[in-house]
Write a protein that holds these residues in place. Structure first.
Motif, PDB file in Angstrom:
ATOM      1  N   TRP A  35       0.862  -1.188   0.000  1.00  0.00           N
ATOM      2  CA  TRP A  35       0.000   0.000   0.000  1.00  0.00           C
ATOM      3  C   TRP A  35       0.892   1.230   0.000  1.00  0.00           C
ATOM      4  O   TRP A  35       1.778   1.366   0.846  1.00  0.00           O
ATOM      5  N   SER A  36       0.669   2.128  -0.960  1.00  0.00           N
ATOM      6  CA  SER A  36       1.452   3.361  -1.003  1.00  0.00           C
ATOM      7  C   SER A  36       0.705   4.426  -1.777  1.00  0.00           C
ATOM      8  O   SER A  36       0.262   4.179  -2.914  1.00  0.00           O
ATOM      9  N   GLU A  37       0.549   5.591  -1.163  1.00  0.00           N
ATOM     10  CA  GLU A  37      -0.008   6.752  -1.843  1.00  0.00           C
ATOM     11  C   GLU A  37      -1.335   6.427  -2.535  1.00  0.00           C
ATOM     12  O   GLU A  37      -1.576   6.810  -3.676  1.00  0.00           O
ATOM     13  N   GLY A  38      -2.192   5.684  -1.847  1.00  0.00           N
ATOM     14  CA  GLY A  38      -3.501   5.356  -2.379  1.00  0.00           C
ATOM     15  C   GLY A  38      -3.536   4.205  -3.366  1.00  0.00           C
ATOM     16  O   GLY A  38      -4.576   3.949  -3.990  1.00  0.00           O
ATOM     17  N   ARG A  39      -2.428   3.491  -3.504  1.00  0.00           N
ATOM     18  CA  ARG A  39      -2.349   2.383  -4.465  1.00  0.00           C
ATOM     19  C   ARG A  39      -2.124   1.065  -3.733  1.00  0.00           C
ATOM     20  O   ARG A  39      -1.329   0.979  -2.807  1.00  0.00           O
ATOM     21  N   LEU A  40      -2.820   0.033  -4.198  1.00  0.00           N
ATOM     22  CA  LEU A  40      -2.618  -1.334  -3.734  1.00  0.00           C
ATOM     23  C   LEU A  40      -1.905  -2.109  -4.831  1.00  0.00           C
ATOM     24  O   LEU A  40      -2.355  -2.125  -5.979  1.00  0.00           O
ATOM     25  N   LEU A  41      -0.795  -2.738  -4.467  1.00  0.00           N
ATOM     26  CA  LEU A  41      -0.018  -3.497  -5.430  1.00  0.00           C
ATOM     27  C   LEU A  41       0.388  -4.841  -4.846  1.00  0.00           C
ATOM     28  O   LEU A  41       0.325  -5.050  -3.636  1.00  0.00           O
ATOM     29  N   VAL A  42       0.818  -5.715  -5.732  1.00  0.00           N
ATOM     30  CA  VAL A  42       1.393  -6.991  -5.328  1.00  0.00           C
ATOM     31  C   VAL A  42       2.801  -7.064  -5.903  1.00  0.00           C
ATOM     32  O   VAL A  42       3.009  -6.822  -7.103  1.00  0.00           O
ATOM     33  N   ALA A  43       3.766  -7.355  -5.054  1.00  0.00           N
ATOM     34  CA  ALA A  43       5.134  -7.592  -5.497  1.00  0.00           C
ATOM     35  C   ALA A  43       5.303  -9.087  -5.695  1.00  0.00           C
ATOM     36  O   ALA A  43       5.170  -9.875  -4.755  1.00  0.00           O
ATOM     37  N   GLY A  44       5.576  -9.474  -6.925  1.00  0.00           N
ATOM     38  CA  GLY A  44       5.758 -10.886  -7.220  1.00  0.00           C
ATOM     39  C   GLY A  44       7.128 -11.382  -6.781  1.00  0.00           C
ATOM     40  O   GLY A  44       7.966 -10.619  -6.308  1.00  0.00           O
ATOM     41  N   PRO A  45       7.374 -12.669  -6.937  1.00  0.00           N
ATOM     42  CA  PRO A  45       8.666 -13.244  -6.535  1.00  0.00           C
ATOM     43  C   PRO A  45       9.776 -12.776  -7.465  1.00  0.00           C
ATOM     44  O   PRO A  45       9.621 -12.767  -8.680  1.00  0.00           O
TER      45      PRO A  45
END
Length: 255
Positions: free
Chosen positions: A64-74
């Motif tokens: 979660w950063s600056e209003g964004r949801l992300l997924v960091a893959g392997p």
């Protein structure tokens, strides 16, 4: 534990980066401030000019950063964050567990940072984003989300945890496959879905993390190589450079 590529002890704060064990088994909750000259190493922190590389560790993160949801893959190589400094909160999952919680095979996210809206329905992500935006502690809110996902999907496949433990202990892939009652081809397919790559790559990544932990503790490089499972110091040096893009001494100099 060796599979977690971090620089700090539980609850410690270094260079704007802090982490603690999660209530979700094997996971880690972390946060990072926006300092330009500081940044996380290892698996956790993302984003920001001047940050140190994020090294392969076998894990995936919900971010979660600056209003964004992300997924960091392997990761199979070092990831160098880009863009302006930002505040980050993350939940680093135990290796092999995130795909079951998130509903996406790990190999589809290998070496990528992906908006969660690309993986889940947009309306669901908007609701979750609003929840995190309103939370006084986004990292704790991410942890609650992860716990809810775990409750909804059930426990991870115990075979995957056994695989991580065996490879992290330095067991050969073929012997581990036999111990788990799987053929090497089936183990490879299961590993692709769970970790993003095959068991041999997973073993290399876990061995890298063992070596980094020893070297950061001041163990001489030659002894680090033997204790981490490398043939010799030259073998250690090659693998570190291949997986991180840097010599071991330069990695240690980053702090």
């Amino acid at each position: 534990m060796a599979y977690v590529a971090v620089e700090t002890s539980a609850g410690a704060v270094v260079g704007g980066y802090a982490e603690r064990p999660s209530r979700l088994t094997g996971a880690v909750v972390w946060t990072k401030g926006p300092a330009k000259s500081e940044g996380g190493t290892g698996a956790g922190p993302e984003g920001g000019t001047g940050d140190r590389p994020v090294l392969p560790d076998g894990c995936m993160d919900l971010l979660w950063s600056e209003g964004r949801l992300l997924v960091a893959g392997p990761d199979t190589r070092a990831y160098v964050p880009a863009g302006p400094p930002a505040r980050w909160a993350g939940l680093r999952f135990f290796p092999g567990t995130a795909p079951g919680y998130l509903g996406v095979p790990a190999h589809e996210l290998r070496d990528r940072r992906v908006e969660l809206a690309e993986l889940w329905p947009a309306a669901r992500v908007r609701r979750l984003s609003a929840r995190l935006e309103a939370a006084p502690d986004p990292a704790a809110a991410l942890e609650e989300v992860a716990l809810e996902l775990a409750a909804a999907t059930g426990p991870p496949d115990p075979l995957l945890r056994h695989l991580v433990a065996a490879l992290d202990a330095g067991r050969p892939v073929a012997a581990t496959a036999d111990e788990l009652g799987l053929g090497e081809r089936l183990l490879h397919r299961r590993s692709l879905a769970a970790f993003g790559y095959g068991p041999k790559t997973l073993a290399r990544v876990l061995r890298l993390q063992r070596a980094l932990a020893l070297a950061r503790a001041g163990v001489p490089f030659a002894e680090t190589a033997v204790r981490a499972g490398f043939a010799d110091q030259a073998h250690l040096a090659r693998n570190v450079r291949e997986l991180t893009g840097m010599p071991l001494r330069d990695l240690l100099a980053l702090g």
